[in-house]
Design a protein around this motif. Structure first.
Motif, PDB file in Angstrom:
ATOM      1  N   ALA A 187       0.788  -1.287  -0.103  1.00 26.27           N
ATOM      2  CA  ALA A 187      -0.103  -0.290   0.073  1.00 26.27           C
ATOM      3  C   ALA A 187       0.795   0.990  -0.027  1.00 26.27           C
ATOM      4  O   ALA A 187       2.095   1.148   0.154  1.00 26.27           O
ATOM      5  CB  ALA A 187      -0.712  -0.064   1.088  1.00 26.27           C
ATOM      6  N   LYS A 219      -2.024  -3.457  -2.869  1.00 27.47           N
ATOM      7  CA  LYS A 219      -1.818  -4.366  -3.721  1.00 27.47           C
ATOM      8  C   LYS A 219      -1.104  -5.569  -3.098  1.00 27.47           C
ATOM      9  O   LYS A 219      -0.693  -5.758  -2.070  1.00 27.47           O
ATOM     10  CB  LYS A 219      -0.869  -3.834  -4.815  1.00 27.47           C
ATOM     11  N   ASP A 277      -4.604   2.467  -1.919  1.00 22.71           N
ATOM     12  CA  ASP A 277      -4.222   1.616  -3.144  1.00 22.71           C
ATOM     13  C   ASP A 277      -3.523   0.168  -2.920  1.00 22.71           C
ATOM     14  O   ASP A 277      -2.191   0.213  -3.091  1.00 22.71           O
ATOM     15  CB  ASP A 277      -3.068   2.617  -3.988  1.00 22.71           C
TER      16      ASP A 277
END
Length: 226
Positions: free
Chosen positions: A84, A99, A97
């Motif tokens: 993140a 991932k 965000d």
């Protein structure tokens, strides 16, 4: 007794403080000014509120040495959390965000340090105290204004991975003045392809001054009373 202390610190002293978590560097200066009752007190290198560790505090005529101390090599230990990012590159803002990171191997992590070792160009975080047109860029960033900062040449002498327990990666860095460890964490996460942010930081050395020589603010205050 107060007059003795005032003379001592007026003349000039270097005080090594282990900055507490969530205190700003200026919080420490303000506290010491109140304790020793003089105004000529400054520090040699800001630590973010979420960082701990060595803060060099100069009083009296020793404030003239602040720039000299600030220019010296620094060492940090800390933790990068991958998977993140955050707008501030640390935990002063919430991770976003997210991932996947489980596929990243220890070999990939250690190999990624190589591109961040030596002389490199680094863009400072927009949530920093750098001034643009006379204003702190973090103030502009908080207002939602677009801020563009130029990359700066820095030197990272050592970048060692000391422990891996994903998503957390512990590290030790030896670097030049002007290095932003938050930016390093953000750039390192980007190099791994999953994002990353600084979740823990401690400054352990500035030049020849080491954290083990520092004292807590409470210890400093208690010693004044002896």
């Amino acid at each position: 007794m107060e007059r003795i202390y005032k003379n001592k610190y007026d003349e000039g002293q270097v005080i090594l403080i282990d900055k507490p978590l969530e205190w700003t560097s200026f919080d420490v200066i303000r506290k010491i000014r109140n304790l020793i009752k003089i105004k000529k007190v400054g520090h040699a290198g800001t630590l973010d509120p979420l960082a701990t560790g060595l803060l060099i505090v100069c009083t009296g005529r020793f404030t003239k040495k602040i720039n000299e101390y600030m220019a010296r090599e620094k060492e940090y230990t800390g933790t990068i959390t991958i998977g993140a990012v955050t707008p501030t590159y640390d935990l002063e803002s919430d991770p976003i965000d997210f991932k996947e990171y489980a596929h990243i191997t220890p070999e990939q992590i250690r190999a990624a340090t190589e591109q961040f070792t030596g002389e490199i160009m680094q863009v400072p975080p927009i949530h920093s105290a750098i001034k643009v047109d006379g204003k702190r860029v973090y103030e502009l960033a908080r207002k939602g204004k677009e801020v563009k900062l130029d990359a700066r040449l820095i030197t990272i002498k050592e970048f060692e991975i000391t422990s891996i327990d994903l998503p957390k990666i512990d590290f030790r860095v030896v670097c030049s003045t002007g290095t932003y460890i938050r930016s390093l964490a953000n750039d390192f996460g980007a190099a791994l392809g999953c994002g990353g942010y600084l979740s823990k930081l401690c400054r352990t050395r500035i030049g020849e001054f080491t954290l083990d020589l520092a004292e807590s603010l409470s210890s400093f205050e208690q010693n004044l009373a002896i």
